[in-house]
Each structure stands twice: as structure tokens, then as C-alpha cells.
Motif scaffolding. Structure first.
Motif, PDB file in Angstrom:
ATOM      1  N   HIS A 159       0.891  -1.170   0.000  1.00 47.27           N
ATOM      2  CA  HIS A 159       0.000   0.000   0.000  1.00 47.27           C
ATOM      3  C   HIS A 159       0.926   1.216   0.000  1.00 47.27           C
ATOM      4  CE1 HIS A 159      -3.628  -2.312   1.077  1.00 47.27           C
ATOM      5  NE2 HIS A 159      -2.797  -3.042   1.805  1.00 47.27           N
ATOM      6  N   HIS A 160       0.966   1.925  -1.103  1.00 48.61           N
ATOM      7  CA  HIS A 160       1.922   3.022  -1.240  1.00 48.61           C
ATOM      8  C   HIS A 160       1.510   4.284  -0.481  1.00 48.61           C
ATOM      9  CE1 HIS A 160       4.415   0.867  -4.090  1.00 48.61           C
ATOM     10  NE2 HIS A 160       3.291   0.415  -4.613  1.00 48.61           N
ATOM     11  N   ASP A 161       0.235   4.407  -0.167  1.00 50.35           N
ATOM     12  CA  ASP A 161      -0.224   5.655   0.466  1.00 50.35           C
ATOM     13  C   ASP A 161      -0.920   5.455   1.801  1.00 50.35           C
ATOM     14  OD1 ASP A 161      -2.587   4.461  -0.386  1.00 50.35           O
ATOM     15  OD2 ASP A 161      -3.513   6.375  -0.893  1.00 50.35           O
ATOM     16  N   ARG A 206       3.014   2.315   5.575  1.00 49.72           N
ATOM     17  CA  ARG A 206       2.870   2.493   4.126  1.00 49.72           C
ATOM     18  C   ARG A 206       4.197   2.229   3.439  1.00 49.72           C
ATOM     19  NH1 ARG A 206       0.621   8.206   4.226  1.00 49.72           N
ATOM     20  NH2 ARG A 206       0.186   7.422   6.268  1.00 49.72           N
ATOM     21  N   LYS A 245      -3.574   2.801  -5.227  1.00 49.29           N
ATOM     22  CA  LYS A 245      -2.150   2.889  -4.878  1.00 49.29           C
ATOM     23  C   LYS A 245      -1.642   1.607  -4.223  1.00 49.29           C
ATOM     24  CE  LYS A 245      -2.217   7.889  -4.786  1.00 49.29           C
ATOM     25  NZ  LYS A 245      -3.417   7.982  -5.560  1.00 49.29           N
TER      26      LYS A 245
END
Length: 155
Positions: A49-51, A84, A138
């Protein structure tokens, strides 16, 4: 799994039941909380999960987690924090389903579960569609799920 476990508004994707109990819409985007029940042996592919930060609150059952190469097991009353940008996955290792809360900050990822359930997407057959939808949230997939063949044993 029975509808009574999470209520009539629960949705199902790949055998896992989900019910959003607090949405990003309810919190101005700050957080979301999803109640999830996963069958024994189930778990997602490795992903990032990038964000969003992700927190698991274990209610029943036991899960083996993999977080950037570290493995550990958590059971009822225990939590896991996944910052994250960190690669992770988990697999239910108890003989009974595991129920856990999935908390994401900021919120919004709960809609991914809804899109997957509504689309009845299958893995691996629908991975190009799943990956395209995941990119909007994301999320990227980075590797296979944990399997029986890669469990560490004490034998």
C-alpha cells in the motif's frame, strides 16, 4: 461462510467476507475500518500500500504475517502495524476462520474490496483487471501468497 457472521450487508471475494464498519466517507478520508473473516489457509498475495498505513486487529483465529522478510504469528487480541510502502502479506494458519479488523489510514481502500466482490474477479485469471483497479488505490502486487510449502516448521 454464513451471512449471519458479519450481517446481511457483508460482501464476499475469494471466500473472504468483508463488511465496512467505518468508511473514508464517514471520516472525511482520515481512516477506514473493515471487519473481515478469512477461511483457514487463505491470504492475499504479497503487496504494498503506497499511500496507507495498515493495522490488523486479530479477533479470532491465528495468522502468519510476512512483513519485508520477517515472519511472525498473531492471534486473538494481538495487532500488527504495517507502515505504508512496506511489502507484506498474511495467511490464516488456524483450523478456524480468522476474524480481524483492517484499519487503513488514510481511508478509501475499503472500496477496493467492494470492487473486487462486485466484479467477482478471480486470481490468476483476472489479474490484469485486478492490477488496474489496484493501481487506482495505490496498491501493487509484488509476489505470491504464503503457501504451505514455505512455512517454517520445527521438525
Amino acid at each position: 461462510m454464513k451471512d449471519t457472521l458479519l450481517g446481511p450487508d457483508a460482501m464476499e471475494w475469494l471466500g473472504v467476507r468483508y463488511r465496512t464498519i467505518l468508511s473514508a466517507k464517514d471520516t472525511g478520508g482520515a481512516i477506514s475500518v473493515t471487519d473481515s473473516v478469512s477461511p483457514s489457509g487463505s491470504g492475499p498475495t504479497r503487496h504494498i500500500h503506497h499511500d496507507a498505513n495498515e493495522i490488523f486487529v486479530m479477533l479470532t483465529g491465528d495468522s502468519e504475517f510476512w512483513l519485508e522478510g520477517d515472519r511472525f504469528t498473531r492471534g486473538p487480541g494481538q495487532t500488527v502495524f504495517v507502515p505504508r510502502g512496506k511489502e507484506h502479506t498474511f495467511r490464516i494458519v488456524s483450523d478456524v476462520p480468522a476474524r480481524h479488523l483492517v484499519i487503513l489510514t488514510p481511508g478509501g481502500f475499503e472500496n477496493f474490496f467492494s470492487e473486487m466482490a462486485n466484479g467477482k474477479f478471480r486470481i490468476p485469471e483476472d489479474m490484469p483487471k485486478i492490477e488496474a483497479i489496484a493501481a487506482r488505490y495505490k496498491l501493487t502486487f509484488t509476489g505470491p501468497p504464503l503457501g504451505l510449502d514455505d512455512l517454517e516448521t520445527d521438525q
